[in-house]
Design a protein around this motif. Sequence first.
Motif, PDB file in Angstrom:
ATOM      1  N   GLY A   1      -8.202 -63.305  27.301  1.00  0.00           N
ATOM      2  CA  GLY A   1      -8.760 -61.945  27.581  1.00  0.00           C
ATOM      3  C   GLY A   1      -9.253 -61.419  26.226  1.00  0.00           C
ATOM      4  N   THR A   2      -8.646 -61.552  25.274  1.00  0.00           N
ATOM      5  CA  THR A   2      -8.865 -61.029  23.892  1.00  0.00           C
ATOM      6  C   THR A   2      -9.399 -61.870  22.848  1.00  0.00           C
ATOM      7  N   SER A   3      -9.926 -62.978  23.308  1.00  0.00           N
ATOM      8  CA  SER A   3     -10.542 -63.944  22.297  1.00  0.00           C
ATOM      9  C   SER A   3     -12.025 -64.282  22.951  1.00  0.00           C
ATOM     10  N   ILE A   4     -12.577 -63.770  24.286  1.00  0.00           N
ATOM     11  CA  ILE A   4     -13.584 -64.253  24.416  1.00  0.00           C
ATOM     12  C   ILE A   4     -14.902 -63.697  23.787  1.00  0.00           C
ATOM     13  N   PRO A   5     -16.052 -64.260  23.753  1.00  0.00           N
ATOM     14  CA  PRO A   5     -17.153 -63.713  22.953  1.00  0.00           C
ATOM     15  C   PRO A   5     -17.249 -62.304  23.474  1.00  0.00           C
ATOM     16  N   PRO A   6     -17.823 -61.353  22.646  1.00  0.00           N
ATOM     17  CA  PRO A   6     -18.159 -59.947  22.855  1.00  0.00           C
ATOM     18  C   PRO A   6     -19.371 -60.006  23.787  1.00  0.00           C
ATOM     19  N   LEU A   7     -19.355 -59.153  24.743  1.00  0.00           N
ATOM     20  CA  LEU A   7     -20.315 -59.000  25.709  1.00  0.00           C
ATOM     21  C   LEU A   7     -20.890 -57.545  25.798  1.00  0.00           C
ATOM     22  N   PRO A   8     -21.354 -57.070  24.540  1.00  0.00           N
ATOM     23  CA  PRO A   8     -21.661 -55.674  24.407  1.00  0.00           C
ATOM     24  C   PRO A   8     -22.739 -54.977  25.493  1.00  0.00           C
ATOM     25  N   THR A   9     -23.436 -56.042  25.864  1.00  0.00           N
ATOM     26  CA  THR A   9     -24.686 -55.530  26.826  1.00  0.00           C
ATOM     27  C   THR A   9     -24.325 -55.756  28.340  1.00  0.00           C
TER      28      THR A   9
ATOM     29  N   THR B   1      -3.276 -55.578  35.091  1.00  0.00           N
ATOM     30  CA  THR B   1      -2.772 -56.876  34.861  1.00  0.00           C
ATOM     31  C   THR B   1      -3.880 -57.789  34.567  1.00  0.00           C
ATOM     32  N   GLN B   2      -5.015 -57.817  35.027  1.00  0.00           N
ATOM     33  CA  GLN B   2      -6.287 -58.680  34.949  1.00  0.00           C
ATOM     34  C   GLN B   2      -7.609 -57.811  34.993  1.00  0.00           C
ATOM     35  N   GLY B   3      -8.342 -57.617  33.880  1.00  0.00           N
ATOM     36  CA  GLY B   3      -9.577 -56.929  33.875  1.00  0.00           C
ATOM     37  C   GLY B   3     -10.503 -58.020  33.851  1.00  0.00           C
ATOM     38  N   ILE B   4     -11.800 -57.494  33.466  1.00  0.00           N
ATOM     39  CA  ILE B   4     -12.878 -58.556  33.444  1.00  0.00           C
ATOM     40  C   ILE B   4     -12.637 -59.520  32.435  1.00  0.00           C
ATOM     41  N   ASN B   5     -12.336 -59.098  31.416  1.00  0.00           N
ATOM     42  CA  ASN B   5     -12.034 -60.161  30.153  1.00  0.00           C
ATOM     43  C   ASN B   5     -11.037 -61.434  30.736  1.00  0.00           C
ATOM     44  N   GLU B   6     -10.112 -61.034  31.265  1.00  0.00           N
ATOM     45  CA  GLU B   6      -9.261 -62.125  31.979  1.00  0.00           C
ATOM     46  C   GLU B   6      -9.664 -62.914  32.789  1.00  0.00           C
ATOM     47  N   PHE B   7     -10.537 -62.182  33.485  1.00  0.00           N
ATOM     48  CA  PHE B   7     -11.347 -63.026  34.826  1.00  0.00           C
ATOM     49  C   PHE B   7     -12.470 -63.992  33.953  1.00  0.00           C
ATOM     50  N   LEU B   8     -12.931 -63.579  33.229  1.00  0.00           N
ATOM     51  CA  LEU B   8     -13.981 -64.472  32.617  1.00  0.00           C
ATOM     52  C   LEU B   8     -13.493 -65.455  31.680  1.00  0.00           C
ATOM     53  N   ALA B   9     -12.489 -65.244  30.906  1.00  0.00           N
ATOM     54  CA  ALA B   9     -12.028 -66.129  30.012  1.00  0.00           C
ATOM     55  C   ALA B   9     -11.991 -67.441  30.384  1.00  0.00           C
ATOM     56  N   PRO B  10     -11.392 -68.102  31.559  1.00  0.00           N
ATOM     57  CA  PRO B  10     -11.203 -69.275  32.110  1.00  0.00           C
ATOM     58  C   PRO B  10     -12.590 -69.900  32.576  1.00  0.00           C
ATOM     59  N   ILE B  11     -13.376 -68.956  32.940  1.00  0.00           N
ATOM     60  CA  ILE B  11     -14.997 -69.280  33.164  1.00  0.00           C
ATOM     61  C   ILE B  11     -15.759 -69.682  32.027  1.00  0.00           C
ATOM     62  N   LEU B  12     -15.475 -68.928  31.129  1.00  0.00           N
ATOM     63  CA  LEU B  12     -16.185 -69.233  29.677  1.00  0.00           C
ATOM     64  C   LEU B  12     -15.855 -70.424  29.183  1.00  0.00           C
ATOM     65  N   THR B  13     -14.462 -70.593  29.295  1.00  0.00           N
ATOM     66  CA  THR B  13     -13.810 -71.823  28.915  1.00  0.00           C
ATOM     67  C   THR B  13     -14.376 -72.919  29.367  1.00  0.00           C
ATOM     68  N   HIS B  14     -14.273 -73.053  30.829  1.00  0.00           N
ATOM     69  CA  HIS B  14     -14.872 -74.204  31.548  1.00  0.00           C
ATOM     70  C   HIS B  14     -16.370 -74.349  31.337  1.00  0.00           C
ATOM     71  N   TYR B  15     -16.967 -73.386  31.311  1.00  0.00           N
ATOM     72  CA  TYR B  15     -18.481 -73.507  31.086  1.00  0.00           C
ATOM     73  C   TYR B  15     -18.774 -74.087  29.586  1.00  0.00           C
ATOM     74  N   LEU B  16     -18.031 -73.680  28.609  1.00  0.00           N
ATOM     75  CA  LEU B  16     -18.383 -74.181  27.369  1.00  0.00           C
ATOM     76  C   LEU B  16     -17.983 -75.605  27.311  1.00  0.00           C
ATOM     77  N   SER B  17     -17.020 -76.143  27.977  1.00  0.00           N
ATOM     78  CA  SER B  17     -16.340 -77.421  27.890  1.00  0.00           C
ATOM     79  C   SER B  17     -17.393 -78.399  28.508  1.00  0.00           C
ATOM     80  N   LEU B  18     -18.074 -77.575  29.374  1.00  0.00           N
ATOM     81  CA  LEU B  18     -18.897 -78.536  30.412  1.00  0.00           C
ATOM     82  C   LEU B  18     -20.339 -78.817  29.738  1.00  0.00           C
ATOM     83  N   ILE B  19     -20.846 -77.817  29.017  1.00  0.00           N
ATOM     84  CA  ILE B  19     -22.318 -77.954  28.145  1.00  0.00           C
ATOM     85  C   ILE B  19     -22.123 -78.566  26.750  1.00  0.00           C
ATOM     86  N   THR B  20     -20.765 -79.050  26.422  1.00  0.00           N
ATOM     87  CA  THR B  20     -20.642 -79.698  25.003  1.00  0.00           C
ATOM     88  C   THR B  20     -19.874 -80.922  25.279  1.00  0.00           C
TER      89      THR B  20
END
Length: 267
Positions: free
Chosen positions: A116-124, A143-162
């Motif tokens: 949740g603290t290391s996801i890429p910044p999404l200022p827009t 306990t869980q905000g949007i960053n914590e929700f997106l963290a595993p999604i972005l992890t899975h996404y990046l692992s798949l596209i690479t």
Amino acid sequence: MTAIPEDQEKNYEIFLDCLSTALIEKISQPQAKPKRRTKPKSKKPTSTPPQTKSANPDPETEADTDLTSADDLADFAGYIATTTFHSLPSDLKTLDYYLWTRSPSLQTTYTLPFTGTSIPPLPTLDPAIADSLSTYSITREPTQGINEFLAPILTHYLSLITKPPPAPRATLKEATGCEICERNYIPLSYHHLIPRFVHSKAVKRGWHKEEDLQNVAWLCGACHRFVHRFAGHEELARRYYTVELLMEDEGVRRWAEWVGRLRWKGR
């Protein structure tokens, strides 16, 4: 909503699948309900008016009910995915295995797994996304905000596209027979539709994208040898880089018809 550019469509579909899977998992989890406090029984009977539906229903209860509909869930996932994808850093929208392996700086910038603290910044990112996820009880502050929700999604996404493309041998199970003569009872070998000898030239001159270089066709030995006699490496790369293009040639079709009638002789 702004349309997804053509060069980002493949990555968007992967991101949509990752996000939809996470939403389904969240919604399918049973939510713990607080225990109701019981009142002591009154000795005197009391009459209570019949309960009616509140004019201002609890948004969490209504949201859970709404998202049990497959259509509503699909629309909701599409809205969240599209809006969030538009807010991603531009390099994550078009990244693939080849760009990833050639860019040590990207590998340093995007270290997996995200938190949740290391996801890429999404200022827009539209604040309405966080509100929607909270309303539907997908996220639960604090306990869980949007960053914590997106963290595993972005992890899975990046692992798949690479992820490296599958080795040609891994695609053999998809072949039902020679892709030219259609014989299905003889051994097959893979043919690089863009010959390896001209891979560098094909990319440098813009004939093909790098991710297309590993495209293969599964051919019997006779058809494989025929293809390499039929045209040189550059001509195959520029004019005959799919089985469909090969089969458009009358000479290839005549060969396929002839060799397709051959059978192994008994010993």
